[in-house]
Design a protein around this motif. Structure first.
Motif, PDB file in Angstrom:
ATOM      1  N   ARG A   4       0.806  -1.207   0.000  1.00 46.74           N
ATOM      2  CA  ARG A   4       0.000   0.000   0.000  1.00 46.74           C
ATOM      3  C   ARG A   4       0.846   1.266   0.000  1.00 46.74           C
ATOM      4  O   ARG A   4       0.599   2.203  -0.762  1.00 46.74           O
ATOM      5  CB  ARG A   4      -0.914  -0.017   1.233  1.00 46.74           C
ATOM      6  CG  ARG A   4      -1.774   1.211   1.403  1.00 46.74           C
ATOM      7  CD  ARG A   4      -2.864   0.940   2.413  1.00 46.74           C
ATOM      8  NE  ARG A   4      -2.316   0.493   3.661  1.00 46.74           N
ATOM      9  CZ  ARG A   4      -2.057   1.322   4.675  1.00 46.74           C
ATOM     10  NH1 ARG A   4      -2.281   2.594   4.559  1.00 46.74           N
ATOM     11  NH2 ARG A   4      -1.582   0.851   5.810  1.00 46.74           N
ATOM     12  N   ALA A  53      -4.479  -1.671   8.062  1.00 49.04           N
ATOM     13  CA  ALA A  53      -4.756  -1.257   6.683  1.00 49.04           C
ATOM     14  C   ALA A  53      -6.240  -1.444   6.404  1.00 49.04           C
ATOM     15  O   ALA A  53      -6.650  -2.351   5.675  1.00 49.04           O
ATOM     16  CB  ALA A  53      -3.898  -2.056   5.713  1.00 49.04           C
ATOM     17  N   ASP A  69      -8.998   2.221   0.127  1.00 45.16           N
ATOM     18  CA  ASP A  69      -8.136   2.446   1.282  1.00 45.16           C
ATOM     19  C   ASP A  69      -8.749   3.554   2.136  1.00 45.16           C
ATOM     20  O   ASP A  69      -8.912   4.682   1.671  1.00 45.16           O
ATOM     21  CB  ASP A  69      -6.740   2.847   0.790  1.00 45.16           C
ATOM     22  CG  ASP A  69      -5.713   2.935   1.907  1.00 45.16           C
ATOM     23  OD1 ASP A  69      -6.089   3.303   3.029  1.00 45.16           O
ATOM     24  OD2 ASP A  69      -4.534   2.644   1.643  1.00 45.16           O
ATOM     25  N   ARG A  92     -10.580 -10.387   6.341  1.00 49.00           N
ATOM     26  CA  ARG A  92      -9.509 -10.617   5.382  1.00 49.00           C
ATOM     27  C   ARG A  92     -10.056 -11.183   4.063  1.00 49.00           C
ATOM     28  O   ARG A  92      -9.874 -10.597   3.001  1.00 49.00           O
ATOM     29  CB  ARG A  92      -8.451 -11.575   5.945  1.00 49.00           C
ATOM     30  CG  ARG A  92      -7.388 -11.929   4.910  1.00 49.00           C
ATOM     31  CD  ARG A  92      -6.331 -12.884   5.449  1.00 49.00           C
ATOM     32  NE  ARG A  92      -5.346 -13.207   4.421  1.00 49.00           N
ATOM     33  CZ  ARG A  92      -4.266 -13.972   4.614  1.00 49.00           C
ATOM     34  NH1 ARG A  92      -4.042 -14.499   5.807  1.00 49.00           N
ATOM     35  NH2 ARG A  92      -3.421 -14.204   3.624  1.00 49.00           N
ATOM     36  N   VAL A 109      -5.136  -7.871   3.347  1.00 52.13           N
ATOM     37  CA  VAL A 109      -4.963  -7.034   4.536  1.00 52.13           C
ATOM     38  C   VAL A 109      -5.785  -7.621   5.672  1.00 52.13           C
ATOM     39  O   VAL A 109      -6.911  -8.058   5.481  1.00 52.13           O
ATOM     40  CB  VAL A 109      -5.386  -5.570   4.280  1.00 52.13           C
ATOM     41  CG1 VAL A 109      -4.381  -4.865   3.387  1.00 52.13           C
ATOM     42  CG2 VAL A 109      -6.775  -5.473   3.659  1.00 52.13           C
ATOM     43  N   GLU A 122      -0.109  -7.150   5.703  1.00 51.04           N
ATOM     44  CA  GLU A 122      -0.423  -6.913   4.310  1.00 51.04           C
ATOM     45  C   GLU A 122       0.334  -7.935   3.477  1.00 51.04           C
ATOM     46  O   GLU A 122       1.489  -8.263   3.768  1.00 51.04           O
ATOM     47  CB  GLU A 122      -0.011  -5.498   3.905  1.00 51.04           C
ATOM     48  CG  GLU A 122      -0.340  -5.144   2.467  1.00 51.04           C
ATOM     49  CD  GLU A 122       0.071  -3.718   2.148  1.00 51.04           C
ATOM     50  OE1 GLU A 122      -0.814  -2.927   1.794  1.00 51.04           O
ATOM     51  OE2 GLU A 122       1.269  -3.404   2.259  1.00 51.04           O
ATOM     52  N   GLY A 399      -9.177  -5.738   6.390  1.00 52.01           N
ATOM     53  CA  GLY A 399      -8.112  -5.200   7.231  1.00 52.01           C
ATOM     54  C   GLY A 399      -8.439  -5.249   8.706  1.00 52.01           C
ATOM     55  O   GLY A 399      -7.653  -4.823   9.543  1.00 52.01           O
TER      56      GLY A 399
END
Length: 400
Positions: A4, A53, A69, A92, A109, A122, A399
């Motif tokens: 990322r 993340a 993101d 995940r 993530v 990650e 994440g």
């Protein structure tokens, strides 16, 4: 997915979602139950991060999976799969459900809990593969594994193998044809089944699919995992497998024989969850206190999720499309109508979802081509909006 931080500029140029307003601080889930050891970040290619993340995943009508993101608002195409009827996430992995198969995507993530602290990882994202069966499967993914229930078969997947981009079926056994679920436990699963007298029961099986024990559960429904254990909804109670054990079962009965919800939503790693009963009643289930609390708010609600922050808030979606914040049994904030058009179209309404974090709630509007970020502790303020080029028919968080 390329790491990322190394590709932030490229992702911003390629973004398919436009960010409005400023980015809030994001925090990991708190008070989670330690997951199965197979969920740890010790995989080839995984690297540890200093912060979670956190992302959102959406799927459009063509099967394009977009990953957003939440730190910087950038996005990328995570995968392109066949169109799906439902999207399930466990923090995940993403599971795209359609008639006859389920696609498995590793978002790359995730957050790992050691009980008193967290690790954030990650790794490259990838489409792991597909599980094939008859009909549209129900999927239950939790810290112990992934269970799939097709029309005539029950399947349990090896979670560690998924992290290695392999689909390994711990068992695939015949099911009785009644729509139901397979709920992963620490060393096996709990499956809905029909007793000889025609009543619904929960059949507990070992990791190899062998019968272990049976639990009564009238009108067995969905499942959710809290910091206390694995919950299965029944019409008159909730079954709680403490820590996901095959043997440590408790029953949380309905107060005064009330009709209870059998499906639940809540923030990952918290003890309290929310659900709507068939009669429209709103309930909070506290798995730590082993008690139910009913709320009557005077208007129809179509979705409910427990934020379970320090104020015990819940987030609700009214039938008018407004998002409501409930605190101490009272509505303390509401948005303007956000998803009225989506709710007016039944096939779109099915895909509307909440993703709940400690400080933010996310809601997708398929017809509105928008995902909203809402601050529940700040008067239900819309802190950001993500305007999508492709309708966000389904939404899940990663994440976490």
């Amino acid at each position: 997915m390329t790491p990322r931080h190394a590709t932030r500029a490229a992702l911003l140029l390629a973004a398919t979602l436009t960010l409005a307003a400023c980015a809030p601080a994001v925090q990991p889930p708190d008070d989670p139950a330690p997951p199965a050891e197979s969920a740890h970040g010790d995989f080839d290619g995984a690297r540890e991060l200093a912060e979670p993340a956190l992302h959102l995943a959406t799927v459009d009508g063509a099967g394009v999976v977009t990953h957003v993101d939440l730190i910087d608002g950038s996005s990328e195409t995570l995968a392109e799969i066949d169109p799906v009827d439902e999207l399930i996430g466990d923090g995940r992995f993403l599971f795209g459900v359609r008639d006859g198969s389920v696609s498995v995507i590793d978002s790359g993530v995730w957050t790992w809990s050691h009980g008193d602290h967290f690790h954030y990882y990650e790794a490259p994202s990838r489409v792991v593969g597909e599980i094939v069966g008859e009909g549209i499967a129900t999927v239950v993914a939790n810290d112990h594994g992934v269970g799939l229930r097709f029309a005539d078969e029950a399947v349990l997947l090896d979670q560690k193998a998924l992290g290695e981009a392999r689909i390994v079926e711990t068992f695939r056994v015949a099911a009785d044809g009644v729509q139901g679920t397979v709920v992963p436990l620490s060393s096996g699963a709990a499956m809905t089944a029909t007793a000889p007298d025609g009543t619904s029961v929960i059949e507990v099986v070992t990791a190899g699919g062998e019968p272990h024990s049976t639990q009564a559960c009238t009108g067995a429904g969905g499942s959710i995992t809290t910091t206390v254990g694995v919950v299965i909804g029944c019409a008159d109670s909730a079954l709680l497998s403490v820590g996901g054990s095959l043997d440590e079962w408790e029953r949380i009965p309905a107060p005064a024989d009330a009709l209870l919800p059998t499906d639940f939503e809540g923030r990952k790693g918290r003890p309290r969850v929310a659900g709507l009963a068939d009669d429209g009643a709103l309930w909070m289930l506290d798995t730590r206190a082993r008690e139910w609390l009913r709320h009557d708010i005077g208007e129809p609600i179509v979705r409910a999720a427990a934020i379970d922050d320090t104020e015990g808030r819940m987030v609700l979606l009214a039938s008018t499309g407004d998002v409501l914040i409930l605190q101490d049994g009272a509505i303390v904030a509401r948005t303007t109508p956000l998803v009225t058009a989506s709710l007016a179209t039944p096939e779109l309404a099915l895909g509307i979802s909440f993703v709940v974090d400690q400080q933010r709630v996310y809601l997708n509007g398929p017809a509105e081509n928008t995902v909203w970020e809402i601050a529940p502790a700040d008067g239900a303020r819309i802190s950001r909006t993500f305007d999508a080029q492709h309708p966000p028919l389904h939404l899940a968080g990663t994440g976490r």
